[in-house]
Write an enzyme that holds these catalytic residues in place. Structure first.
Site, short mmCIF file in Angstrom:
data_model
loop_
_atom_site.label_atom_id
_atom_site.label_comp_id
_atom_site.label_asym_id
_atom_site.label_seq_id
_atom_site.Cartn_x
_atom_site.Cartn_y
_atom_site.Cartn_z
N ARG A 27 0.52 -1.21 -0.21
CA ARG A 27 -0.13 0.03 0.06
C ARG A 27 0.75 1.30 0.00
O ARG A 27 0.41 2.28 0.58
CB ARG A 27 -0.96 0.06 1.18
CG ARG A 27 -2.21 0.49 0.63
CD ARG A 27 -3.26 0.49 2.05
NE ARG A 27 -3.80 -1.03 2.61
CZ ARG A 27 -3.85 -1.23 3.44
NH1 ARG A 27 -3.67 -0.52 4.52
NH2 ARG A 27 -4.49 -2.48 3.71
N ARG A 31 -3.01 6.69 1.09
CA ARG A 31 -3.51 7.99 1.74
C ARG A 31 -2.68 8.64 2.78
O ARG A 31 -2.93 9.78 3.21
CB ARG A 31 -4.88 7.78 2.41
CG ARG A 31 -5.96 7.35 1.81
CD ARG A 31 -7.25 6.98 2.55
NE ARG A 31 -7.23 5.57 2.76
CZ ARG A 31 -8.05 5.29 3.83
NH1 ARG A 31 -9.10 5.91 4.26
NH2 ARG A 31 -7.77 3.97 4.25
N ARG A 40 -6.63 11.74 -5.68
CA ARG A 40 -7.57 11.17 -5.26
C ARG A 40 -8.93 12.07 -5.47
O ARG A 40 -9.91 11.73 -5.82
CB ARG A 40 -7.53 10.06 -4.04
CG ARG A 40 -8.86 9.54 -3.65
CD ARG A 40 -8.66 8.71 -2.54
NE ARG A 40 -10.05 8.35 -2.17
CZ ARG A 40 -10.25 7.15 -1.44
NH1 ARG A 40 -9.53 6.53 -1.01
NH2 ARG A 40 -11.52 6.92 -0.82
N ASP A 77 -6.95 -2.20 -6.81
CA ASP A 77 -7.74 -2.72 -5.67
C ASP A 77 -7.93 -4.31 -5.76
O ASP A 77 -8.18 -4.65 -6.96
CB ASP A 77 -9.07 -2.09 -5.45
CG ASP A 77 -9.71 -2.47 -3.87
OD1 ASP A 77 -9.12 -2.00 -2.88
OD2 ASP A 77 -10.32 -3.68 -3.84
N TYR A 154 -15.50 -10.99 0.72
CA TYR A 154 -16.39 -9.99 0.47
C TYR A 154 -17.37 -10.00 -0.27
O TYR A 154 -18.46 -9.32 0.05
CB TYR A 154 -15.23 -8.87 -0.19
CG TYR A 154 -13.98 -8.46 0.42
CD1 TYR A 154 -14.25 -7.25 1.34
CD2 TYR A 154 -12.82 -9.04 0.54
CE1 TYR A 154 -13.42 -6.71 2.01
CE2 TYR A 154 -11.77 -8.31 1.20
CZ TYR A 154 -12.07 -7.51 2.13
OH TYR A 154 -11.02 -6.77 3.09
#
Length: 352
Positions: A27, A31, A40, A77, A154
């Site tokens: 990652r 962020r 973003r 992702d 998921y």
């Protein structure tokens, strides 16, 4: 074929000598970087950013401008495959990913089509091609996918979960249904990763994020067996090179020997595993990637450097170590601390 200017990462994957231990972060485009947050915001939302080739390329390269990293990883992702299957992926701020159409019944699974990456996920392969071109041999590019079991959790839960109650209930009460779902996901992942390799990915990693939530036998039957099928189905040589595969099961410390026997080239380790013990267990079969707790990056410079040295000392001498965090870097981390970490890996490992 563009000559790699820095092939330290690839050499370590094949357990060849390196001048310094290579390092990258799961990652690493994310962020915690203010420049990522700016892009973003411009994209509008997370999936719009993933699907914009130019912006996905831009954020993939951002950490390489700040840090002396030894690899780039495609910005995307793990849930692109279930999204392409029509489940309606969306993200709610602070709540993680959700699906509008979770998979709960035999009819739901019957309706799922195996993903054709060229048709359904061309935005990913377009990004891979652009990133490889923009890297121009600077460092290798990693492509990736979620594991079938992780994707299934998921899809069945419809969102992130703490206990995977729905997925595990299906696994134990309707195992044939779970196998049907995992088979479709496995074929999709093989197609997806091979498309990334053809587009220019030089390494691929399988993220089995939730494999560690399974019991001992269930892991082998419902997670590892399907990752074995994926590894067997992958392109092994492209662009004049062998294409190594990294297998990462979070919470997978119980199964390192079985994971190493799949034919993967490298095992990713979370922070609960002592890397020296892991090295003793798997011997010379595979290289090892990891495994500092990302929370260490909230500490002061001395603590970060001490933790880096401890992991390097635990691994000891010999080839085949790629330094990484034990999971993805979190959004609250100061980029200055990430730099301390990366620089420490290179400095303390030089000519070990």
């Amino acid at each position: 074929m563009t000559q790699l200017k820095n092939d330290r990462f690839l050499k370590a994957l094949f357990r060849q000598p390196v001048d310094k231990t290579p390092v990258w972060m799961m990652r690493q485009a994310g962020r915690y970087l203010p420049e990522y947050r700016q892009v973003r915001s411009k994209a509008g939302d997370f999936m719009s950013l993933c699907k914009n080739t130019e912006l996905a390329c831009e954020v993939t390269l951002q950490p390489l401008e700040r840090f002396e990293l030894d690899a780039a990883i495609l910005f995307s992702d793990i849930l692109t495959i279930p999204d392409a299957m029509g489940l309606g992926l969306y993200f709610e701020e602070g709540e993680g990913p959700k699906f509008r159409k979770p998979v709960r019944t035999e009819a739901d699974i019957d309706q799922l089509q195996v993903v054709n990456t060229a048709k359904d996920l061309s935005y990913v392969t377009d990004a891979v091609t652009m990133i490889r071109r923009e890297l121009n041999g600077r460092v290798p590019l990693i492509g990736f996918s979620g594991s079938p079991w992780t994707l299934a959790t998921y899809m069945v839960e419809g969102q992130s979960s703490r206990d995977f109650a729905r997925a595990k209930t299906m696994l134990y009460t309707q195992p044939e249904l779970m196998h049907q779902l995992l088979e479709k996901l496995t074929l999709s992942v093989i197609d997806y990763l091979n498309a990334q390799i053809r587009a220019g990915a030089q390494v691929v990693q399988i993220f089995d994020t939730w494999g560690g939530a399974l019991g001992h036998q269930a892991y082998k039957i419902f997670s590892l067996a399907y990752m074995q099928k994926i590894i067997n189905g992958l392109i092994t040589h492209a662009d004049g090179r062998d294409v190594p595969v990294i297998l990462f099961t979070k919470g997978g410390g119980h199964w390192l020997e079985a994971m190493a026997a799949t034919g993967c080239h490298c095992l990713g380790l979370d922070w609960a595993v002592d890397i020296g013990s892991a090295k003793n267990r798997v011997g010379s079969q595979v290289s090892l990637q990891g495994n500092m707790d990302p929370a260490v990056l909230r500490a002061d410079k001395q603590t970060i450097e001490n933790q880096v040295q401890a992991i390097l000392q635990s691994f000891g001498s010999g080839n085949g170590h790629i330094f990484n965090l034990g999971h993805g870097i979190t959004p609250d981390i100061d980029p200055a601390n990430a730099k301390i970490f990366i620089d420490a890996v290179h400095r303390f490992s030089e000519d070990r």
